[in-house]
Write a protein that holds these residues in place. Structure first.
Motif, short mmCIF file in Angstrom:
data_model
loop_
_atom_site.label_atom_id
_atom_site.label_comp_id
_atom_site.label_asym_id
_atom_site.label_seq_id
_atom_site.Cartn_x
_atom_site.Cartn_y
_atom_site.Cartn_z
N GLU A 140 -6.35 -40.35 -38.68
CA GLU A 140 -6.20 -39.98 -40.50
C GLU A 140 -7.40 -39.92 -41.33
O GLU A 140 -8.21 -38.78 -42.17
N GLY A 141 -7.64 -40.98 -41.49
CA GLY A 141 -8.86 -41.02 -42.38
C GLY A 141 -10.18 -40.76 -41.76
O GLY A 141 -11.37 -40.42 -42.88
N ASN A 142 -10.60 -39.89 -40.44
CA ASN A 142 -10.98 -39.38 -40.26
C ASN A 142 -11.38 -37.87 -40.90
O ASN A 142 -10.96 -37.54 -39.46
N PRO A 143 -11.79 -36.82 -41.81
CA PRO A 143 -12.04 -35.34 -41.52
C PRO A 143 -12.06 -34.68 -40.23
O PRO A 143 -11.36 -33.78 -40.20
N LEU A 144 -12.81 -34.98 -39.47
CA LEU A 144 -13.64 -34.30 -38.36
C LEU A 144 -12.51 -35.21 -37.11
O LEU A 144 -11.92 -33.35 -36.66
N PHE A 145 -11.99 -35.84 -37.54
CA PHE A 145 -10.77 -35.59 -36.74
C PHE A 145 -9.62 -34.95 -36.47
O PHE A 145 -9.01 -34.48 -36.24
N ARG A 146 -9.08 -35.05 -38.03
CA ARG A 146 -8.23 -34.45 -38.61
C ARG A 146 -8.73 -32.62 -38.19
O ARG A 146 -7.66 -32.08 -37.56
N VAL A 147 -9.71 -32.19 -38.68
CA VAL A 147 -9.67 -30.57 -38.30
C VAL A 147 -9.34 -30.37 -36.85
O VAL A 147 -9.11 -29.31 -36.64
N ARG A 148 -10.14 -31.38 -35.93
CA ARG A 148 -10.49 -30.97 -34.66
C ARG A 148 -8.34 -30.89 -34.21
O ARG A 148 -8.68 -30.33 -32.94
N TYR A 149 -8.50 -32.58 -34.50
CA TYR A 149 -6.96 -32.16 -33.87
C TYR A 149 -5.67 -31.39 -34.14
O TYR A 149 -5.05 -31.30 -33.75
N ALA A 150 -6.40 -31.07 -35.57
CA ALA A 150 -5.34 -29.68 -35.31
C ALA A 150 -5.71 -28.77 -34.81
O ALA A 150 -4.40 -27.78 -34.46
N HIS A 151 -6.90 -28.33 -34.68
CA HIS A 151 -7.17 -27.27 -33.63
C HIS A 151 -6.36 -27.14 -32.85
O HIS A 151 -5.77 -26.71 -31.73
N ALA A 152 -6.60 -28.33 -31.76
CA ALA A 152 -5.70 -29.00 -30.89
C ALA A 152 -4.09 -28.99 -30.77
O ALA A 152 -3.92 -28.38 -29.32
N ARG A 153 -3.87 -28.96 -31.42
CA ARG A 153 -2.04 -29.16 -31.88
C ARG A 153 -1.68 -27.27 -31.90
O ARG A 153 -1.25 -27.36 -30.79
N THR A 154 -2.72 -26.67 -32.40
CA THR A 154 -2.10 -25.24 -32.70
C THR A 154 -2.36 -24.58 -31.02
O THR A 154 -1.25 -23.91 -30.46
N ARG A 155 -3.59 -25.40 -30.16
CA ARG A 155 -3.65 -24.64 -28.36
C ARG A 155 -2.94 -25.49 -27.78
O ARG A 155 -1.62 -24.94 -27.00
N ALA A 156 -1.88 -26.60 -28.03
CA ALA A 156 -1.07 -27.34 -27.50
C ALA A 156 0.36 -26.34 -27.81
O ALA A 156 1.12 -26.06 -27.22
N LEU A 157 0.57 -26.18 -28.87
CA LEU A 157 1.59 -25.32 -29.64
C LEU A 157 1.98 -23.73 -28.26
O LEU A 157 2.54 -23.39 -27.96
N LEU A 158 0.68 -22.91 -28.37
CA LEU A 158 0.69 -21.93 -28.25
C LEU A 158 1.01 -22.31 -26.36
O LEU A 158 1.60 -21.68 -25.74
N ARG A 159 0.36 -23.15 -26.00
CA ARG A 159 0.75 -23.69 -24.36
C ARG A 159 2.18 -24.17 -24.28
O ARG A 159 2.98 -23.47 -23.04
#
Length: 347
Positions: free
Chosen positions: A226-245
């Motif tokens: 969580e301390g890495n802002p880039l990881f938070r942005v990309r992780y949040a995007h990946a979570r949205t795609r996982a939710l759609l699946r």
């Protein structure tokens, strides 16, 4: 009602007041609509009354009241309130969420881009042959093009060939040779070689800090926490795609509708076009990078409530939350694309 539609509604109210003789002003080309500031209320606010007060020769609060009467006729508002020196504050009906989400999903990654293609200013960009300057100039050109400007980019010297291949920086000359305005991009240089970080982390390391701040290299840009802002942005995007699946596996799909518990996320999504316009105007990719962190952080609390739990059946509320999550992922992917960074569906 999206911020863009709200701005048009405000300008229509100004035009009506002018046509009916209550205001004697030139109708402005645009009205700025933002989330309410301190002392404000509702979903959105505008300072258009303060902008018009001096040319109208009337106090800002009087101008605001004139516009308020006309704006109350708009059925998509539950209330219009004047606060402070003359700010107009709007409370929207539940359909506002659906309207915003529908627009984001309809426009896709181009949400916030100019709707009419290239129709703006011809801009010439120059930068020194330094890795950070080259990457920042590349992103400024991408964002300017997204807002309809013609752009020509030139490097003052010969950039190292590996920069373009590893960082994806486009410093080829494109666009008109005669520019209406010229911009020189010269941020504080990188203190070390960012190439070992790889394209995505290197670009983020160079773009996330403000231009006057030196990037942290290597920093923690490759750390997945969580301390890495880039990881938070990309992780949040990946979570949205996982939710759609996952939702598709359960037999339901996104359907925009009211979502009452996601005000921060709705405000961040509605603010995206303004952030892109400001990034283009001020040539500040860091503004866009920070906005994506805001969207990601606002989206994360929504995710646990998107899918049904246990024997619960998918409801309209689940479909509306899924659509909102999809919209958040769309904005994150579009913003990362403008920064030249991949948005993986799996992380």
């Amino acid at each position: 009602m999206t911020p863009v539609e709200l701005a048009r509604t405000v300008l229509h109210a100004v035009r009506r007041a002018v046509d009916e003789g209550e205001l004697s002003v030139t109708v402005p080309e645009r009205a700025v609509v933002t989330p309410p500031g301190p002392g404000g209320c509702g979903d959105y606010a505008t300072n258009v009354a303060l902008q018009l007060a001096r040319p109208a020769g009337q106090p800002p609060q009087r101008v605001a009241e004139i516009l308020r009467v006309r704006l109350l006729d708009e059925q998509r508002f539950t209330d219009v309130v004047v606060t402070g020196p003359g700010f107009l504050n709007f409370s929207l009906r539940g359909t506002a969420t659906a309207d915003l989400v529908e627009e984001v999903l309809r426009r896709g990654p181009r949400y916030g881009h100019a709707a009419t293609g290239f129709s703006g200013t011809a801009v010439g960009i120059s930068c020194p042959a330094e890795v950070r300057a080259v990457v920042v100039a590349d992103v400024v050109s991408r964002v300017l093009r997204s807002q309809g400007d013609y752009v020509r980019v030139e490097c003052e010297g010969r950039p190292a060939p590996e920069w373009a291949s590893v960082l994806g920086a486009d410093v080829t000359t494109r666009g008109p040779r005669i520019a209406d305005t010229h911009v020189r991009i010269a941020p504080a240089p990188a203190p070390a070689d960012p190439l070992p970080l790889g394209r995505d982390a290197a670009r983020w390391a160079l773009l996330h800090p403000a231009a006057h701040d030196r990037p942290r290299i290597p920093g923690d840009h490759l750390v997945q926490r969580e301390g890495n802002p880039l990881f938070r942005v990309r992780y949040a995007h990946a979570r949205t795609r996982a939710l759609l699946r996952n939702a598709a596996d359960l037999g339901f799909h996104p359907e925009p509708g009211p979502v009452s518990e996601a005000e921060a996320l709705l405000a961040a999504l509605g603010d995206h076009p303004r952030v892109l316009a400001a990034t283009a105007t001020h040539h500040t990719p860091d503004r866009l990078a920070r906005h994506l962190v805001t969207v990601a952080d606002a989206a994360m609390p929504l995710f646990p409530a998107v899918l049904p739990l246990g024997e619960e059946k998918p409801s309209a509320a689940h479909r509306a939350r899924l659509a909102l999550a999809d919209a958040a992922g769309t904005v994150l992917a579009g913003g990362l694309s403008l920064l030249g960074i991949d948005a993986p569906d799996h992380l």
